[in-house]
Design an enzyme around this catalytic site. Sequence first.
Site, PDB file in Angstrom:
ATOM      1  N   SER A   1      -1.143  11.907 -16.476  1.00 22.34           N
ATOM      2  CA  SER A   1      -0.618  11.308 -18.006  1.00 22.34           C
ATOM      3  C   SER A   1      -1.944  11.672 -19.136  1.00 22.34           C
ATOM      4  CB  SER A   1      -0.293  10.138 -18.074  1.00 22.34           C
ATOM      5  OG  SER A   1       0.705   9.890 -18.895  1.00 22.34           O
TER       6      SER A   1
ATOM      7  N   ASP B   1      10.437  15.419 -19.878  1.00 20.74           N
ATOM      8  CA  ASP B   1       8.968  14.351 -19.834  1.00 20.74           C
ATOM      9  C   ASP B   1       8.124  15.524 -21.103  1.00 20.74           C
ATOM     10  OD1 ASP B   1       6.186  13.369 -20.917  1.00 20.74           O
ATOM     11  OD2 ASP B   1       5.531  13.915 -18.123  1.00 20.74           O
TER      12      ASP B   1
ATOM     13  N   HIS C   1       9.133  12.425 -16.794  1.00 27.37           N
ATOM     14  CA  HIS C   1       7.164  11.435 -16.636  1.00 27.37           C
ATOM     15  C   HIS C   1       7.278  10.397 -15.542  1.00 27.37           C
ATOM     16  CE1 HIS C   1       3.548  11.127 -18.588  1.00 27.37           C
ATOM     17  NE2 HIS C   1       3.570   9.800 -18.354  1.00 27.37           N
TER      18      HIS C   1
END
Length: 317
Positions: free
Chosen positions: A168, A259, A289
Amino acid sequence: MDGIGGYAVAHQGDQHGPGDESGQAAQRAQRRGVAEATRAVAATARPGVLGGRPGDTGAVIETVQVPVRDGRTVSTRVLRPASGPSDTVLIWYHGGGWALGRPKDFDPLLSFLVEQTGCVVLAPDYRLAPEDKAPAGVHDCLDVLDWAATGAGSITSPAPRIAVGGDSAGGNLAALAALHARDRGLQLSGQVLVYPATDLATDRPYRNAPILSGEDMDAFEAFYLTGSGLTGTDPVVSPAHAESHADLAPALVQTAELDPLHPEGERYAQTLESAGVPTRYTCYRGVPHGFLNMPGGTHVGYQAWWEISDTLRRWWA
Protein backbone atom coordinates in the site's frame (compact mmCIF):
# COMPACT_ATOMS: atom_id res chain seq x y z
CA MET A 1 5.45 -9.88 -17.85
CA ASP A 2 6.62 -13.09 -16.25
CA GLY A 3 4.05 -15.85 -15.93
CA ILE A 4 2.38 -16.72 -12.67
CA GLY A 5 3.80 -20.21 -12.36
CA GLY A 6 1.99 -22.37 -9.84
CA TYR A 7 -0.16 -19.66 -8.29
CA ALA A 8 -3.37 -21.02 -9.73
CA VAL A 9 -5.75 -18.65 -7.95
CA ALA A 10 -3.91 -15.58 -9.17
CA HIS A 11 -4.45 -13.89 -12.50
CA GLN A 12 -1.83 -12.08 -14.54
CA GLY A 13 -2.51 -9.36 -17.06
CA ASP A 14 -6.34 -9.42 -17.19
CA GLN A 15 -7.81 -6.02 -17.98
CA HIS A 16 -11.31 -6.99 -16.82
CA GLY A 17 -11.71 -5.54 -13.30
CA PRO A 18 -14.26 -4.26 -10.81
CA GLY A 19 -14.91 -1.12 -12.82
CA ASP A 20 -16.16 -2.95 -15.92
CA GLU A 21 -19.89 -2.90 -16.64
CA SER A 22 -20.24 -6.62 -17.29
CA GLY A 23 -20.85 -8.68 -14.19
CA GLN A 24 -21.22 -5.70 -11.86
CA ALA A 25 -24.11 -7.29 -9.96
CA ALA A 26 -22.04 -10.38 -9.30
CA GLN A 27 -19.07 -8.23 -8.33
CA ARG A 28 -21.19 -6.27 -5.84
CA ALA A 29 -22.49 -9.47 -4.29
CA GLN A 30 -18.96 -10.80 -4.05
CA ARG A 31 -17.69 -7.61 -2.43
CA ARG A 32 -20.48 -7.72 0.16
CA GLY A 33 -19.63 -11.31 0.93
CA VAL A 34 -15.93 -10.61 1.28
CA ALA A 35 -16.55 -7.59 3.49
CA GLU A 36 -18.92 -9.50 5.76
CA ALA A 37 -16.61 -12.50 5.96
CA THR A 38 -13.59 -10.34 6.68
CA ARG A 39 -15.37 -8.54 9.51
CA ALA A 40 -16.53 -11.84 10.96
CA VAL A 41 -13.05 -13.33 10.87
CA ALA A 42 -11.51 -10.21 12.38
CA ALA A 43 -14.05 -10.18 15.21
CA THR A 44 -13.66 -13.82 16.19
CA ALA A 45 -10.16 -14.83 15.14
CA ARG A 46 -7.79 -16.42 17.59
CA PRO A 47 -4.26 -14.96 17.73
CA GLY A 48 -2.42 -15.99 14.59
CA VAL A 49 -5.42 -16.41 12.30
CA LEU A 50 -5.06 -12.99 10.73
CA GLY A 51 -1.37 -12.47 11.25
CA GLY A 52 0.33 -15.81 10.74
CA ARG A 53 2.29 -17.72 13.34
CA PRO A 54 3.40 -15.51 16.25
CA GLY A 55 5.83 -17.26 18.53
CA ASP A 56 7.01 -19.55 15.69
CA THR A 57 9.06 -17.00 13.81
CA GLY A 58 12.47 -18.46 13.09
CA ALA A 59 13.83 -14.93 13.51
CA VAL A 60 15.64 -12.90 16.14
CA ILE A 61 13.94 -9.53 16.53
CA GLU A 62 15.55 -6.33 17.81
CA THR A 63 15.39 -2.57 17.28
CA VAL A 64 18.20 -0.30 16.14
CA GLN A 65 18.44 3.44 15.68
CA VAL A 66 19.48 4.32 12.14
CA PRO A 67 21.16 7.70 11.59
CA VAL A 68 19.41 9.80 8.94
CA ARG A 69 19.56 13.38 7.67
CA ASP A 70 19.31 16.45 9.91
CA GLY A 71 20.96 14.64 12.83
CA ARG A 72 17.91 12.45 13.44
CA THR A 73 17.58 8.71 13.88
CA VAL A 74 14.84 6.36 12.71
CA SER A 75 13.83 3.46 14.92
CA THR A 76 14.14 0.38 12.73
CA ARG A 77 12.92 -3.11 13.51
CA VAL A 78 15.44 -5.79 12.60
CA LEU A 79 14.48 -9.39 11.99
CA ARG A 80 17.38 -11.73 11.29
CA PRO A 81 18.25 -15.40 11.27
CA ALA A 82 19.41 -16.84 14.56
CA SER A 83 22.52 -18.01 12.73
CA GLY A 84 23.82 -14.44 12.48
CA PRO A 85 24.47 -11.82 9.79
CA SER A 86 23.38 -12.36 6.20
CA ASP A 87 24.49 -10.92 2.90
CA THR A 88 20.87 -10.58 1.74
CA VAL A 89 18.67 -7.77 3.07
CA LEU A 90 15.02 -6.91 2.59
CA ILE A 91 13.98 -3.39 3.57
CA TRP A 92 10.24 -3.47 4.23
CA TYR A 93 8.18 -0.29 4.39
CA HIS A 94 4.88 -0.82 6.19
CA GLY A 95 1.52 0.34 4.85
CA GLY A 96 -1.09 2.51 6.53
CA GLY A 97 -1.81 5.41 4.22
CA TRP A 98 1.37 7.28 5.27
CA ALA A 99 -0.53 8.04 8.51
CA LEU A 100 -1.00 4.71 10.32
CA GLY A 101 0.80 1.46 10.95
CA ARG A 102 4.01 0.27 12.52
CA PRO A 103 6.73 -2.25 11.62
CA LYS A 104 5.69 -4.64 14.39
CA ASP A 105 2.40 -5.29 12.60
CA PHE A 106 4.34 -7.20 9.93
CA ASP A 107 6.31 -9.52 12.22
CA PRO A 108 4.50 -12.68 11.05
CA LEU A 109 5.10 -12.04 7.34
CA LEU A 110 8.63 -10.76 7.78
CA SER A 111 9.61 -13.57 10.14
CA PHE A 112 8.31 -16.01 7.55
CA LEU A 113 10.49 -14.37 4.90
CA VAL A 114 13.54 -14.54 7.19
CA GLU A 115 12.88 -18.21 7.79
CA GLN A 116 12.36 -19.02 4.12
CA THR A 117 15.13 -16.94 2.56
CA GLY A 118 17.73 -16.46 5.30
CA CYS A 119 17.70 -12.70 4.79
CA VAL A 120 17.90 -9.87 7.29
CA VAL A 121 14.83 -7.60 7.30
CA LEU A 122 14.98 -3.91 8.17
CA ALA A 123 11.59 -2.30 8.80
CA PRO A 124 11.88 1.45 9.50
CA ASP A 125 9.35 3.27 11.65
CA TYR A 126 9.30 6.25 9.31
CA ARG A 127 7.57 9.55 10.13
CA LEU A 128 3.82 9.68 9.56
CA ALA A 129 1.24 12.29 8.56
CA PRO A 130 -0.47 14.48 9.49
CA GLU A 131 2.20 15.47 12.03
CA ASP A 132 4.93 15.02 9.43
CA LYS A 133 3.89 15.84 5.89
CA ALA A 134 5.45 14.53 2.71
CA PRO A 135 8.28 14.06 1.98
CA ALA A 136 9.43 13.47 5.58
CA GLY A 137 8.55 9.79 5.55
CA VAL A 138 10.09 9.37 2.09
CA HIS A 139 13.36 10.85 3.32
CA ASP A 140 13.45 8.47 6.29
CA CYS A 141 12.92 5.47 4.01
CA LEU A 142 15.57 6.54 1.50
CA ASP A 143 18.09 7.27 4.24
CA VAL A 144 17.60 3.82 5.79
CA LEU A 145 18.25 2.30 2.35
CA ASP A 146 21.45 4.33 1.97
CA TRP A 147 22.56 3.23 5.45
CA ALA A 148 21.86 -0.41 4.68
CA ALA A 149 23.90 -0.19 1.49
CA THR A 150 26.98 0.61 3.59
CA GLY A 151 26.63 -2.67 5.50
CA ALA A 152 24.18 -1.66 8.27
CA GLY A 153 26.77 -1.90 10.99
CA SER A 154 27.28 -5.51 12.11
CA ILE A 155 23.75 -6.58 11.12
CA THR A 156 24.63 -7.62 7.57
CA SER A 157 27.70 -8.36 5.52
CA PRO A 158 29.81 -5.38 4.40
CA ALA A 159 28.36 -5.51 0.87
CA PRO A 160 24.78 -6.73 1.22
CA ARG A 161 22.47 -7.63 -1.65
CA ILE A 162 19.37 -5.52 -1.00
CA ALA A 163 15.75 -5.78 -2.07
CA VAL A 164 13.04 -3.32 -1.07
CA GLY A 165 9.38 -4.01 -0.49
CA GLY A 166 6.20 -2.77 1.06
CA ASP A 167 2.42 -2.79 0.89
CA SER A 168 0.00 0.00 0.00
CA ALA A 169 1.67 3.25 1.12
CA GLY A 170 4.71 1.10 1.84
CA GLY A 171 4.59 -0.14 -1.75
CA ASN A 172 4.65 3.48 -2.83
CA LEU A 173 7.73 4.08 -0.67
CA ALA A 174 9.43 0.92 -1.96
CA ALA A 175 8.88 2.03 -5.56
CA LEU A 176 10.34 5.44 -4.71
CA ALA A 177 13.29 3.70 -3.03
CA ALA A 178 13.92 1.69 -6.21
CA LEU A 179 13.97 4.90 -8.25
CA HIS A 180 16.32 6.50 -5.71
CA ALA A 181 18.65 3.49 -5.83
CA ARG A 182 18.88 3.64 -9.61
CA ASP A 183 19.62 7.36 -9.53
CA ARG A 184 22.32 6.82 -6.89
CA GLY A 185 23.95 3.94 -8.77
CA LEU A 186 22.92 1.38 -6.13
CA GLN A 187 22.05 -1.95 -7.71
CA LEU A 188 19.07 -3.51 -5.95
CA SER A 189 18.20 -7.18 -6.21
CA GLY A 190 14.51 -6.37 -6.66
CA GLN A 191 11.41 -4.51 -5.53
CA VAL A 192 8.29 -6.11 -4.03
CA LEU A 193 5.25 -3.87 -4.49
CA VAL A 194 2.09 -5.16 -2.82
CA TYR A 195 -1.09 -3.28 -3.84
CA PRO A 196 1.04 -0.15 -4.18
CA ALA A 197 -0.28 3.41 -4.34
CA THR A 198 1.78 4.55 -7.30
CA ASP A 199 -0.12 7.61 -8.56
CA LEU A 200 -1.42 10.09 -5.99
CA ALA A 201 -3.08 12.13 -8.73
CA THR A 202 -5.15 9.35 -10.26
CA ASP A 203 -8.92 9.11 -10.18
CA ARG A 204 -10.10 5.96 -8.38
CA PRO A 205 -13.57 5.08 -9.67
CA TYR A 206 -13.83 1.95 -7.51
CA ARG A 207 -15.12 3.84 -4.47
CA ASN A 208 -17.03 1.32 -2.38
CA ALA A 209 -14.43 -1.38 -1.88
CA PRO A 210 -14.28 -3.42 1.33
CA ILE A 211 -11.53 -2.64 3.88
CA LEU A 212 -10.23 0.41 1.97
CA SER A 213 -12.63 2.72 0.15
CA GLY A 214 -11.97 5.48 -2.33
CA GLU A 215 -12.91 8.02 0.33
CA ASP A 216 -10.35 6.48 2.69
CA MET A 217 -7.63 7.00 0.10
CA ASP A 218 -8.73 10.60 -0.43
CA ALA A 219 -8.42 11.23 3.30
CA PHE A 220 -5.00 9.58 3.59
CA GLU A 221 -3.65 11.57 0.67
CA ALA A 222 -5.02 14.80 2.15
CA PHE A 223 -3.30 14.05 5.48
CA TYR A 224 -0.07 13.39 3.61
CA LEU A 225 0.00 16.16 1.03
CA THR A 226 -2.05 19.13 2.31
CA GLY A 227 0.38 21.80 3.44
CA SER A 228 3.40 19.94 2.07
CA GLY A 229 3.84 22.06 -1.03
CA LEU A 230 3.66 18.90 -3.14
CA THR A 231 0.93 17.64 -5.43
CA GLY A 232 -0.02 14.14 -6.45
CA THR A 233 1.80 14.52 -9.77
CA ASP A 234 5.14 15.20 -8.10
CA PRO A 235 7.55 12.29 -8.66
CA VAL A 236 8.85 12.85 -5.13
CA VAL A 237 5.66 11.14 -3.91
CA SER A 238 4.25 9.43 -7.02
CA PRO A 239 6.54 6.87 -8.66
CA ALA A 240 4.21 6.65 -11.67
CA HIS A 241 5.22 10.21 -12.54
CA ALA A 242 8.97 9.57 -12.60
CA GLU A 243 10.63 10.87 -15.76
CA SER A 244 11.96 7.41 -16.58
CA HIS A 245 11.42 3.87 -15.32
CA ALA A 246 14.27 2.35 -17.28
CA ASP A 247 17.05 0.41 -15.55
CA LEU A 248 15.07 -0.22 -12.37
CA ALA A 249 15.45 -3.36 -10.28
CA PRO A 250 13.29 -6.39 -11.17
CA ALA A 251 9.78 -6.11 -9.76
CA LEU A 252 7.10 -8.28 -8.24
CA VAL A 253 3.78 -6.40 -8.24
CA GLN A 254 0.83 -7.94 -6.39
CA THR A 255 -2.65 -6.44 -6.42
CA ALA A 256 -6.00 -7.35 -4.86
CA GLU A 257 -9.03 -7.49 -7.13
CA LEU A 258 -11.40 -5.78 -4.66
CA ASP A 259 -9.17 -2.78 -4.02
CA PRO A 260 -9.32 0.82 -5.28
CA LEU A 261 -5.53 0.62 -5.78
CA HIS A 262 -5.80 -2.37 -8.11
CA PRO A 263 -5.86 -0.38 -11.41
CA GLU A 264 -2.86 1.82 -10.63
CA GLY A 265 -0.85 -1.19 -9.42
CA GLU A 266 -1.57 -2.96 -12.69
CA ARG A 267 -0.71 0.14 -14.70
CA TYR A 268 2.58 0.52 -12.86
CA ALA A 269 3.50 -3.09 -13.63
CA GLN A 270 2.77 -2.36 -17.28
CA THR A 271 4.88 0.81 -17.11
CA LEU A 272 7.81 -1.13 -15.68
CA GLU A 273 7.53 -3.85 -18.29
CA SER A 274 7.33 -1.27 -21.10
CA ALA A 275 10.53 0.29 -19.75
CA GLY A 276 12.31 -3.05 -19.99
CA VAL A 277 12.17 -3.92 -16.29
CA PRO A 278 11.75 -7.67 -15.59
CA THR A 279 8.30 -7.65 -14.02
CA ARG A 280 6.05 -10.28 -12.52
CA TYR A 281 2.47 -9.11 -12.00
CA THR A 282 -0.16 -11.05 -10.07
CA CYS A 283 -3.74 -9.98 -9.33
CA TYR A 284 -5.22 -12.03 -6.49
CA ARG A 285 -8.89 -12.61 -7.21
CA GLY A 286 -11.75 -12.19 -4.75
CA VAL A 287 -9.78 -10.49 -1.96
CA PRO A 288 -9.67 -6.90 -0.65
CA HIS A 289 -6.91 -4.50 0.16
CA GLY A 290 -4.89 -5.70 3.15
CA PHE A 291 -5.30 -9.42 2.47
CA LEU A 292 -1.56 -9.98 2.93
CA ASN A 293 -1.97 -9.28 6.64
CA MET A 294 -4.82 -11.74 7.16
CA PRO A 295 -3.63 -14.91 5.44
CA GLY A 296 -5.75 -17.15 7.66
CA GLY A 297 -8.87 -15.17 6.76
CA THR A 298 -8.54 -15.35 2.96
CA HIS A 299 -8.08 -18.15 0.47
CA VAL A 300 -4.92 -16.73 -1.10
CA GLY A 301 -3.01 -14.91 1.66
CA TYR A 302 -0.39 -17.58 2.22
CA GLN A 303 0.03 -18.04 -1.52
CA ALA A 304 0.99 -14.37 -1.75
CA TRP A 305 3.51 -14.94 1.07
CA TRP A 306 5.02 -17.86 -0.82
CA GLU A 307 5.14 -15.89 -4.06
CA ILE A 308 7.15 -13.17 -2.31
CA SER A 309 9.57 -15.65 -0.71
CA ASP A 310 9.99 -17.61 -3.94
CA THR A 311 10.69 -14.41 -5.85
CA LEU A 312 13.24 -13.20 -3.30
CA ARG A 313 15.04 -16.54 -3.42
CA ARG A 314 15.17 -16.33 -7.21
CA TRP A 315 16.59 -12.80 -7.10
CA TRP A 316 19.22 -13.83 -4.59
CA ALA A 317 20.12 -17.17 -6.18
